[in-house]
Design a protein around this motif. Structure first.
Motif, PDB file in Angstrom:
ATOM      1  N   GLU A 255      23.816  14.916 -10.244  1.00  0.00           N
ATOM      2  CA  GLU A 255      24.649  16.119 -10.042  1.00  0.00           C
ATOM      3  C   GLU A 255      25.051  16.744 -11.372  1.00  0.00           C
ATOM      4  O   GLU A 255      25.117  17.954 -11.512  1.00  0.00           O
ATOM      5  CB  GLU A 255      25.917  15.764  -9.241  1.00  0.00           C
ATOM      6  CG  GLU A 255      25.686  15.636  -7.750  1.00  0.00           C
ATOM      7  CD  GLU A 255      25.088  16.901  -7.123  1.00  0.00           C
ATOM      8  OE1 GLU A 255      25.622  18.000  -7.366  1.00  0.00           O
ATOM      9  OE2 GLU A 255      24.075  16.782  -6.407  1.00  0.00           O
ATOM     10  N   VAL A 256      25.326  15.899 -12.364  1.00  0.00           N
ATOM     11  CA  VAL A 256      25.710  16.414 -13.686  1.00  0.00           C
ATOM     12  C   VAL A 256      24.542  17.169 -14.321  1.00  0.00           C
ATOM     13  O   VAL A 256      24.726  18.217 -14.941  1.00  0.00           O
ATOM     14  CB  VAL A 256      26.158  15.246 -14.612  1.00  0.00           C
ATOM     15  CG1 VAL A 256      26.376  15.735 -16.037  1.00  0.00           C
ATOM     16  CG2 VAL A 256      27.432  14.602 -14.087  1.00  0.00           C
ATOM     17  N   MET A 257      23.338  16.629 -14.148  1.00  0.00           N
ATOM     18  CA  MET A 257      22.183  17.201 -14.848  1.00  0.00           C
ATOM     19  C   MET A 257      21.570  18.406 -14.119  1.00  0.00           C
ATOM     20  O   MET A 257      20.842  19.178 -14.735  1.00  0.00           O
ATOM     21  CB  MET A 257      21.106  16.125 -15.051  1.00  0.00           C
ATOM     22  CG  MET A 257      21.551  14.968 -15.939  1.00  0.00           C
ATOM     23  SD  MET A 257      22.046  15.476 -17.601  1.00  0.00           S
ATOM     24  CE  MET A 257      20.450  15.852 -18.311  1.00  0.00           C
ATOM     25  N   LYS A 258      21.887  18.555 -12.842  1.00  0.00           N
ATOM     26  CA  LYS A 258      21.269  19.644 -12.069  1.00  0.00           C
ATOM     27  C   LYS A 258      21.418  21.010 -12.720  1.00  0.00           C
ATOM     28  O   LYS A 258      20.427  21.705 -12.921  1.00  0.00           O
ATOM     29  CB  LYS A 258      21.859  19.680 -10.650  1.00  0.00           C
ATOM     30  CG  LYS A 258      20.919  19.128  -9.619  1.00  0.00           C
ATOM     31  CD  LYS A 258      21.501  19.295  -8.227  1.00  0.00           C
ATOM     32  CE  LYS A 258      20.844  18.285  -7.302  1.00  0.00           C
ATOM     33  NZ  LYS A 258      21.605  18.081  -6.077  1.00  0.00           N
ATOM     34  N   PRO A 259      22.637  21.436 -13.046  1.00  0.00           N
ATOM     35  CA  PRO A 259      22.750  22.808 -13.572  1.00  0.00           C
ATOM     36  C   PRO A 259      22.183  22.996 -14.978  1.00  0.00           C
ATOM     37  O   PRO A 259      22.025  24.127 -15.416  1.00  0.00           O
ATOM     38  CB  PRO A 259      24.271  23.067 -13.569  1.00  0.00           C
ATOM     39  CG  PRO A 259      24.927  21.756 -13.388  1.00  0.00           C
ATOM     40  CD  PRO A 259      23.938  20.796 -12.841  1.00  0.00           C
ATOM     41  N   VAL A 260      21.892  21.915 -15.699  1.00  0.00           N
ATOM     42  CA  VAL A 260      21.401  22.066 -17.073  1.00  0.00           C
ATOM     43  C   VAL A 260      19.918  21.707 -17.204  1.00  0.00           C
ATOM     44  O   VAL A 260      19.409  21.548 -18.312  1.00  0.00           O
ATOM     45  CB  VAL A 260      22.256  21.239 -18.074  1.00  0.00           C
ATOM     46  CG1 VAL A 260      23.659  21.813 -18.189  1.00  0.00           C
ATOM     47  CG2 VAL A 260      22.308  19.765 -17.692  1.00  0.00           C
ATOM     48  N   THR A 261      19.255  21.566 -16.067  1.00  0.00           N
ATOM     49  CA  THR A 261      17.813  21.272 -16.103  1.00  0.00           C
ATOM     50  C   THR A 261      17.105  22.173 -15.084  1.00  0.00           C
ATOM     51  O   THR A 261      17.743  22.826 -14.255  1.00  0.00           O
ATOM     52  CB  THR A 261      17.534  19.799 -15.708  1.00  0.00           C
ATOM     53  OG1 THR A 261      18.175  19.538 -14.457  1.00  0.00           O
ATOM     54  CG2 THR A 261      18.033  18.838 -16.752  1.00  0.00           C
ATOM     55  N   LYS A 262      15.778  22.164 -15.132  1.00  0.00           N
ATOM     56  CA  LYS A 262      15.021  22.888 -14.103  1.00  0.00           C
ATOM     57  C   LYS A 262      14.959  22.067 -12.824  1.00  0.00           C
ATOM     58  O   LYS A 262      14.789  22.596 -11.736  1.00  0.00           O
ATOM     59  CB  LYS A 262      13.600  23.144 -14.606  1.00  0.00           C
ATOM     60  CG  LYS A 262      13.538  24.070 -15.807  1.00  0.00           C
ATOM     61  CD  LYS A 262      12.129  24.217 -16.334  1.00  0.00           C
ATOM     62  CE  LYS A 262      11.350  25.262 -15.558  1.00  0.00           C
ATOM     63  NZ  LYS A 262       9.992  25.434 -16.125  1.00  0.00           N
ATOM     64  N   ARG A 263      15.054  20.752 -12.947  1.00  0.00           N
ATOM     65  CA  ARG A 263      15.063  19.867 -11.781  1.00  0.00           C
ATOM     66  C   ARG A 263      15.674  18.532 -12.186  1.00  0.00           C
ATOM     67  O   ARG A 263      15.445  18.067 -13.310  1.00  0.00           O
ATOM     68  CB  ARG A 263      13.608  19.642 -11.298  1.00  0.00           C
ATOM     69  CG  ARG A 263      13.427  18.878 -10.004  1.00  0.00           C
ATOM     70  CD  ARG A 263      13.671  19.727  -8.765  1.00  0.00           C
ATOM     71  NE  ARG A 263      12.793  20.887  -8.666  1.00  0.00           N
ATOM     72  CZ  ARG A 263      11.558  20.864  -8.125  1.00  0.00           C
ATOM     73  NH1 ARG A 263      11.058  19.745  -7.644  1.00  0.00           N
ATOM     74  NH2 ARG A 263      10.833  21.969  -8.063  1.00  0.00           N
TER      75      ARG A 263
END
Ligand SMILES: Cc1ncc(C[n+]2csc(CCOP(=O)(O)OP(=O)(O)O)c2C)c(N)n1
Length: 507
Positions: free
Chosen positions: A86-94
């Motif tokens: 959840e943390v990485m979702k908005p800062v990655t493409k997937r």
């Protein structure tokens, strides 16, 4: 770690996961191939987001891999069990959690996504119980394939070719995606240079577009370090058409489109989102190099007004380098940029951190080759300068490489000096010392506020360098500046050079 130990993959241990992500992102930026960083679960992966967002905004292909606590049992209860997907979702493409031992398709898909469209980061999480499973089935390894970008449509090229000759005062602009594309497509360097020569329209660049075409061209009009009111804006305000090549709207706007002002034709390999300040009236979308060639074929010799804005060039360039001749000590940032240029060969690489001096380098550091001034104007994170210089020095050991960092930016990732030493790199780290957050001090002053919260002490950087086993030099006088930088390169290895700066008249 055990799998890595038994593999042919080169592992570079770093001191923070943040620096690892910044380094791997820069590996992707420079090679066009996907860089990889790994971290442990919980506290480790939670140091990734800044580096991931840096890669996402900047179009750098990156796979970030981290562990996770077991997902089929909770033998360790909540210990280090952070919801990193959840943390990485908005800062990655997937952001993907691997939930079965049949891993190869997921990994292949992750790498595909990093390279698809605007390149960027993908996060893969591998829970420790899944990692411990045996894969009983035979899983096909998915082949990698080379991807070529589609070429622009003829109708779009014809439309642009019909519009451009009617412009009375045209300008070209090179943005971030132009030098970025060079990493995967070196032939683009010649295509961009040829385009400018063949159509003869003067050009400016965004900060990240610097070097797309050599700035010693008689058609170079300057670099937009600000969004408005910068020296080069005098020409943009007079232009009736801007041909924006490879502009990426995640970069701080190089100018603001509005109800009035120049029309924009976009040439790029992606169609960017419409923004309040950027809404091109027409687009040529496709691989940039072939688009430029096709347009030049249609336009060469048919542009009577190509050079209409050139008479402004001399005035803009001389105002842009205001301060570069000043004998003041501490040195002006403009003069510092010129001094650095003196010791860097044409293909030498300068990697900037983020601070007030960046504006002066954008305007005053003449750039001749794409990706030789590595700066970031998208996330614009402090701390990126040293990691990106380390990667540049790893990839190009035959070239001179210098990190230029503000004292505060340097303090954010300074521990990676040890990584540079361990890798036996040749690297000069120039620390621009003003004893605080110069950029913020400048912004407070510009709004009439007193200087508050910006003065933060520094260690003795020369002693700090020595503690890492590297040489440190403090420059004490203007005349010593260029010789000190030259000596730092001549000495080889890692060398820290500290230069006090007077940025009070920076804009
Ligand atoms: C990680 C991070 N925190 C905060 C900022 C906001 N910021 C931009 S420049 C700056 C000051 C940088 O100071 P320094 O590195 O010493 O360079 P100077 O501006 O003094 O030249 C700050 C706090 C940022 N860009 N990145």
């Amino acid at each position: 770690m055990e799998s890595l130990r038994n593999s042919t993959i080169k592992l570079v241990p770093t001191h923070t996961e943040w620096a690892a992500a910044l380094m791997a992102a820069n590996w992707g930026r420079r090679t066009g191939r996907t860089g990889i960083c790994i971290a442990t679960c919980g506290p480790g992966v939670l140091n990734f987001p800044n580096g991931a967002e840096y890669a996402r905004l900047n179009g750098m292909p990156l796979v970030l891999i981290a562990g996770q606590k077991a997902i089929k049992n909770r033998r360790q209860a909540g210990f280090q069990r952070s919801d990193a997907v959840e943390v990485m979702k908005p800062v990655t493409k997937r952001a993907i959690q691997i939930a079965s031992a049949e891993i190869p398709p997921t990994v292949s898909e992750a790498f595909r996504i990093t390279q698809e469209g605007k390149k960027g980061p993908v996060y893969i999480e591998l829970p420790e119980d899944i990692a411990a499973e045996k894969c009983e089935k035979e899983v096909a390894l998915i082949a990698r394939h080379k991807r070529e970008l589609p070429k622009a449509n003829d109708a779009a090229l014809d439309r642009a070719a019909a519009r451009i000759p009617a412009a009375k005062r045209p300008l070209l602009m090179f943005g971030a995606a132009a030098p970025r594309r060079v990493a995967s497509c070196p032939g683009l360097i010649a295509d961009m240079a040829q385009f400018v020569i063949r159509i003869g329209i003067p050009f400016f660049t965004t900060q990240m577009g610097k070097g797309a075409v050599s700035e010693d061209s008689h058609l170079y009009m300057g670099t937009a370090a600000l969004s408005e009111g910068d020296y080069v804006h005098e020409s943009i305000e007079q232009a009736d058409l801007v041909i924006a090549i490879g502009h990426d709207t995640t970069e701080k706007p190089p100018f603001l489109m509005g109800p009035k002002g120049p029309e924009v034709i976009r040439i790029g390999d992606q169609s960017p989102p419409v923004e309040q300040v950027y809404f091109p009236q027409s687009e040529v979308i496709g691989d940039i190099g072939p688009s430029l060639k096709s347009l030049a074929d249609r336009l060469e010799g048919k542009l009577p007004n190509a050079g209409a804005l050139l008479p402004l060039r001399e005035k803009i360039l001389s105002r842009m380098s205001n301060g570069a001749d000043e004998e003041r000590w501490p040195v002006t940032p403009q003069r510092l940029a010129h001094a650095v240029r003196k010791v860097m060969p044409e293909n030498g690489i300068v990697a900037l951190d983020n601070g007030l001096y960046k504006l002066s380098f954008a305007r005053n550091y003449q750039t001749y080759v794409p990706n030789t001034l590595l700066l970031n104007n998208e996330l614009a994170t402090m701390g990126a300068g040293l990691p990106s210089a380390i990667v540049a020095a790893m990839l190009s050991p035959e070239r001179r490489v210098m990190a230029v960092c503000g004292d505060k930016g340097f303090m954010m990732t300074s521990q990676e000096l040890e990584t540079a030493v361990r890798l036996k790199l040749n690297l000069v780290v120039l620390i621009v010392e003003d004893g605080g957050y110069g950029m913020i001090r400048h912004k407070q002053a510009a709004r009439g506020f007193p200087d508050f919260g910006n003065t933060v002490g520094n260690p003795d950087f020369v002693k700090l360098a020595e503690a890492y086993g590297v040489k440190g030099t403090r420059v004490e006088a203007l005349d010593d500046l260029v010789p000190a930088l030259e000596a730092a390169f001549e000495g080889g290895g890692v060398h820290v050079v500290v230069v006090p700066i007077d940025d009070s008249r920076n804009k």
